[in-house]
Design an enzyme around this catalytic site. Structure first.
Site, PDB file in Angstrom:
ATOM      1  N   SER A 103       0.821  -1.199   0.000  1.00  0.00           N
ATOM      2  CA  SER A 103       0.000   0.000   0.000  1.00  0.00           C
ATOM      3  C   SER A 103       0.866   1.265   0.000  1.00  0.00           C
ATOM      4  O   SER A 103       1.641   1.494  -0.926  1.00  0.00           O
ATOM      5  CB  SER A 103      -0.935  -0.050   1.210  1.00  0.00           C
ATOM      6  OG  SER A 103      -1.893   0.957   1.174  1.00  0.00           O
ATOM      7  N   HIS A 128      -3.134  -2.050  -3.758  1.00  0.00           N
ATOM      8  CA  HIS A 128      -4.598  -2.045  -3.768  1.00  0.00           C
ATOM      9  C   HIS A 128      -5.107  -0.621  -3.883  1.00  0.00           C
ATOM     10  O   HIS A 128      -4.343   0.344  -3.758  1.00  0.00           O
ATOM     11  CB  HIS A 128      -5.178  -2.748  -2.529  1.00  0.00           C
ATOM     12  CG  HIS A 128      -4.799  -2.118  -1.219  1.00  0.00           C
ATOM     13  ND1 HIS A 128      -5.245  -0.876  -0.814  1.00  0.00           N
ATOM     14  CD2 HIS A 128      -4.019  -2.585  -0.209  1.00  0.00           C
ATOM     15  CE1 HIS A 128      -4.765  -0.608   0.384  1.00  0.00           C
ATOM     16  NE2 HIS A 128      -4.004  -1.624   0.770  1.00  0.00           N
TER      17      HIS A 128
END
Length: 202
Positions: A103, A128
């Site tokens: 992330s 993501h």
């Protein structure tokens, strides 16, 4: 230099030396090594510490800086801050993944040029979609949803430029958690080289 405690005799003197304490020596050696370590959740405090170290090292010399990253991610804007400073300063920055780079941690990782992105053999990567907590009145919900959409588009463009993929492919791949092994990260363009020793750093 010797200090005498009041009402004590000669045998109870406290000796103090001007030598740097062990903790101070460790900090000096770490600074000279030109290494920055980013571990744990990404937040404003971690970003401030990392950016302070990067700017200080950039002021010290133009020699390469190594940024070691093992992070589950965290606050996107804090990741942005470190990412942008990596690109802003003059010295070459080498990012080195270890453990997991996820992330906002991956956002920092791609602040370096692809040929300067390394990882150790057992590293995993996770990309993501950016997310945020949404709440409040309907008008506020709409504003927050629009900001998440804008952030997602920026995310797709940034990782497309970093990997050589298209923004559309980044969007499709990151609709759900997108895990990559070191081999997959190499093939995807996220990673430049897997290394096992410091001697392999270019």
């Amino acid at each position: 230099m010797n200090y005498r405690l009041e009402d004590e005799d000669e045998d109870t003197r406290v000796d103090e030396t001007p030598d740097t304490p062990p903790a101070g020596k460790a900090e000096q050696l770490f600074f000279k090594s030109r290494n920055v370590i980013i571990t744990g959740a990404i937040d404003d405090k971690l970003a401030r510490r990392a950016v302070t170290q990067l700017l200080a090292l950039a002021e010290d010399s133009d020699d390469p800086i190594n940024v070691f990253i093992s992070s589950p991610g965290g606050h996107v804007e804090s990741g942005d801050m470190v990412h942008d400073i990596i690109k802003f300063i003059r010295p070459k920055v080498r990012t080195i993944g270890s453990g997991w780079v996820a992330s906002a941690g991956a956002l920092i990782f791609v602040g370096a040029e692809r040929e300067n992105r390394y990882c150790l053999p057992n590293t995993r990567f996770l990309l993501h979609q950016p997310s945020g907590g949404i709440g409040g009145q309907v008008s506020d919900l709409m504003i927050q949803a629009e900001q998440i959409r804008i952030m997602a588009e920026r995310f797709h463009k940034l990782f497309a430029e970093a990997t050589g993929q298209t923004p559309e492919k980044i969007a499709e791949d990151t609709r759900r958690d997108f895990w990559l092994t070191t081999k997959e990260a190499l093939d995807y363009g996220l990673l430049g080289k897997v290394i096992s020793s410091v001697d392999e750093l270019a």
